[in-house]
Design an enzyme around this catalytic site. Structure first.
Site, PDB file in Angstrom:
ATOM      1  N   SER A   1       0.840  -1.202   0.000  1.00 27.50           N
ATOM      2  CA  SER A   1       0.000   0.000   0.000  1.00 27.50           C
ATOM      3  C   SER A   1       0.865   1.237   0.000  1.00 27.50           C
ATOM      4  CB  SER A   1      -0.867  -0.023   1.258  1.00 27.50           C
ATOM      5  OG  SER A   1      -1.465   1.236   1.462  1.00 27.50           O
TER       6      SER A   1
ATOM      7  N   TYR B   1      -1.453  -0.622  11.083  1.00 29.89           N
ATOM      8  CA  TYR B   1      -1.815  -1.228   9.790  1.00 29.89           C
ATOM      9  C   TYR B   1      -0.692  -0.998   8.776  1.00 29.89           C
ATOM     10  CZ  TYR B   1      -3.439  -0.954   4.996  1.00 29.89           C
ATOM     11  OH  TYR B   1      -3.506  -1.059   3.643  1.00 29.89           O
TER      12      TYR B   1
ATOM     13  N   LYS C   1       2.250  -3.622   6.692  1.00 29.38           N
ATOM     14  CA  LYS C   1       2.596  -3.690   5.257  1.00 29.38           C
ATOM     15  C   LYS C   1       4.104  -3.479   5.077  1.00 29.38           C
ATOM     16  CE  LYS C   1      -1.505  -4.330   3.491  1.00 29.38           C
ATOM     17  NZ  LYS C   1      -1.852  -5.623   2.875  1.00 29.38           N
TER      18      LYS C   1
HETATM   19  C1  UD1 Z   1      -6.912   5.254   3.735  1.00 27.25           C
HETATM   20  C2  UD1 Z   1      -5.922   4.895   4.789  1.00 27.25           C
HETATM   21  C3  UD1 Z   1      -4.763   4.172   4.143  1.00 27.25           C
HETATM   22  C4  UD1 Z   1      -5.281   2.945   3.418  1.00 27.25           C
HETATM   23  C5  UD1 Z   1      -6.335   3.376   2.406  1.00 27.25           C
HETATM   24  C6  UD1 Z   1      -6.977   2.195   1.689  1.00 27.25           C
HETATM   25  C7  UD1 Z   1      -6.111   6.565   6.585  1.00 27.25           C
HETATM   26  C8  UD1 Z   1      -5.462   7.714   7.285  1.00 27.25           C
HETATM   27  N1  UD1 Z   1      -5.482   6.095   5.495  1.00 27.25           N
HETATM   28  O1  UD1 Z   1      -6.286   6.115   2.780  1.00 27.25           O
HETATM   29  O2  UD1 Z   1      -3.821   3.794   5.119  1.00 27.25           O
HETATM   30  O3  UD1 Z   1      -4.219   2.294   2.764  1.00 27.25           O
HETATM   31  O4  UD1 Z   1      -7.363   4.104   3.057  1.00 27.25           O
HETATM   32  O5  UD1 Z   1      -7.783   1.434   2.537  1.00 27.25           O
HETATM   33  O6  UD1 Z   1      -7.158   6.081   6.983  1.00 27.25           O
HETATM   34  N2  UD1 Z   1     -12.448  11.487   3.348  1.00 27.25           N
HETATM   35  C9  UD1 Z   1     -13.503  12.322   3.684  1.00 27.25           C
HETATM   36  N3  UD1 Z   1     -14.639  11.761   4.216  1.00 27.25           N
HETATM   37  C10 UD1 Z   1     -14.767  10.422   4.446  1.00 27.25           C
HETATM   38  C11 UD1 Z   1     -13.686   9.564   4.109  1.00 27.25           C
HETATM   39  C12 UD1 Z   1     -12.545  10.143   3.571  1.00 27.25           C
HETATM   40  O7  UD1 Z   1     -13.416  13.533   3.500  1.00 27.25           O
HETATM   41  O8  UD1 Z   1     -15.820   9.987   4.965  1.00 27.25           O
HETATM   42  C13 UD1 Z   1     -11.254  12.059   2.703  1.00 27.25           C
HETATM   43  C14 UD1 Z   1      -9.950  11.795   3.415  1.00 27.25           C
HETATM   44  O9  UD1 Z   1      -9.674  12.809   4.372  1.00 27.25           O
HETATM   45  C15 UD1 Z   1      -8.961  11.793   2.235  1.00 27.25           C
HETATM   46  C16 UD1 Z   1      -9.787  11.245   1.066  1.00 27.25           C
HETATM   47  O10 UD1 Z   1     -11.153  11.449   1.441  1.00 27.25           O
HETATM   48  O11 UD1 Z   1      -8.573  13.108   1.903  1.00 27.25           O
HETATM   49  C17 UD1 Z   1      -9.577   9.746   0.836  1.00 27.25           C
HETATM   50  O12 UD1 Z   1      -9.783   9.059   2.059  1.00 27.25           O
HETATM   51  P1  UD1 Z   1      -9.807   7.459   2.135  1.00 27.25           P
HETATM   52  O13 UD1 Z   1     -10.705   6.918   1.089  1.00 27.25           O
HETATM   53  O14 UD1 Z   1     -10.104   7.077   3.557  1.00 27.25           O
HETATM   54  O15 UD1 Z   1      -8.329   7.050   1.726  1.00 27.25           O
HETATM   55  P2  UD1 Z   1      -6.913   7.481   2.370  1.00 27.25           P
HETATM   56  O16 UD1 Z   1      -7.086   8.323   3.576  1.00 27.25           O
HETATM   57  O17 UD1 Z   1      -6.077   8.039   1.277  1.00 27.25           O
END
Ligand code: UD1
Length: 344
Positions: free
Chosen positions: A124, A148, A152
């Site tokens: 990842s 987590y 990895k």
């Molecule tokens: C997350 C994990 C990462 C993991 C990946 C795939 C964290 C900090 N990181 O990545 O370790 O490998 O998922 O499972 O959890 N967002 C919102 N609202 C939401 C959800 C997300 O605004 O309800 C935003 C987040 O702040 C981010 C973006 O959307 O900017 C993507 O978020 P997400 O899909 O959770 O992925 P990552 O944070 O990149």
């Protein structure tokens, strides 16, 4: 080839198996169904018009794993099985280390004992931690910031040490960026149990009416619209990346690490707007606080995968949203047939 796929009932596993079956490979799937449904494989077989072998087993059980290798011919392994929720890993680190690290050790020992030494591993982009150098290249320093991510990173190190001890091993470490989308048939897709942690499944559950509103985590980041920017990669492109890595290993020994991302960044608000277009309905959202541990931007440099594998992301943000929506609209409760009560 005969491919053993661990964690094959899950989101990325099911799409990759479909690609393998369509490419003429045979698949044996091991999954403990702790966070997935066997129904995904029934649908994969339906789309492919071919059968696979499914064995319910847990990779933390070395005896069960040995039995899998004793009774099933295997040429190579694609290892997806693992726990993947960051917050949960902070609460339950031992469960994460046992499942992910010990499970992988068991798998490697069984493989070695049965003379199977070709492995594609689901790593990842999380291994880069908060490295601010964008776009991220495979040679950059790793520094995962939660249990987590450390599982990895530790597994990557174990694989490198193992290959150094025995050059017969062939390993691909695939660092996924943000996998989204679904097979264009709408028959298979992402089906998280409980409230989704990730943006795409959350947005699609709001679009389908299972949840009320999307919380946008942070609107004061140093990005064009203030919301987090990520490198979203269509799961069909990701599946193609696994198949390209497997082909590469058939004539290359050693450990090879590739970023699988598109190299394109999209903000949270861009995703919501694009999903609204795909779904033809408005998606309510609310600007909320930053989520602890989130980076402002995460972007891949995917050029090594193109150079070595001839692989690059072909799908677009439009197809990611359209395919996610088709899956969600056709399967409002995921693979479960009974209704899941709407949770705010
Ligand atoms: C997350 C994990 C990462 C993991 C990946 C795939 C964290 C900090 N990181 O990545 O370790 O490998 O998922 O499972 O959890 N967002 C919102 N609202 C939401 C959800 C997300 O605004 O309800 C935003 C987040 O702040 C981010 C973006 O959307 O900017 C993507 O978020 P997400 O899909 O959770 O992925 P990552 O944070 O990149």
């Amino acid at each position: 080839m005969k491919i053993l796929v661990t964690g094959g009932c899950g989101y990325i596993g099911s799409h990759t198996i479909l690609r393998l079956l369509e490419g003429g490979h045979d698949a044996t799937v091991v999954d403990n169904l702790s966070n997935s449904q066997y129904e995904s494989l029934l649908r994969v077989q339906k789309i492919a018009g071919r059968e696979l072998v499914f064995l319910e087993a847990d990779i933390t059980d070395p005896v069960a794993l040995d039995r899998v290798f004793e009774h099933n011919p295997v040429d190579a392994v694609i290892h997806f099985a693992g726990l993947k929720a960051v917050g949960e890993s902070v609460q339950e680190p031992l469960r994460y280390y046992r499942n992910n690290v010990t499970g992988t050790l068991n798998l490697l020992e069984s493989m070695d004992a049965h003379d199977v030494r070709t492995l594609v591993f689901s790593s990842s982009a999380t291994v880069y931690g908060n490295n601010p150098q964008m776009p991220l290249k495979e040679g950059y320093a790793r520094g995962a910031t939660n249990p987590y991510g450390r599982t990895k990173q530790q597994i990557e190190e174990i694989l490198i040490d193992l290959q150094a001890s025995d050059p017969r091993w062939r390993m691909a470490l695939l660092r996924y960026f943000n996998p989204v989308g679904a097979h264009p048939s709408g028959l298979i897709g992402e089906d998280p149990l409980g409230p989704p942690n990730n943006l795409f499944p959350f947005v699609s559950q709001v679009a389908v009416g299972r949840r009320d509103t999307v919380n946008v985590f942070g609107s004061d980041y140093p990005t064009p619209d203030g919301t987090g920017v990520r490198d979203y990669i269509h799961v069909m492109d990701l599946a193609a990346g696994h198949s390209a890595a497997l082909d590469y290993l058939s004539d290359h020994q050693g450990v090879h690490t590739w970023n699988l991302g598109s190299g394109q960044g999209h903000s949270v608000l861009e995703i919501i707007r694009s999903f609204e277009k795909a779904a033809g309905r408005s998606i309510p959202y609310n600007l909320a606080d930053r989520r602890p541990g989130d980076a402002p931007v995460s972007l891949a440099d995917p050029s090594s995968a193109f150079r070595d594998l001839g692989w690059k992301a072909a799908e677009t943000l439009e197809s990611m949203c359209a395919d996610s929506w088709r899956w969600q609209e056709n399967n409002p409760n995921g693979y479960r047939t009974e209704a899941v009560p709407a949770v705010p």
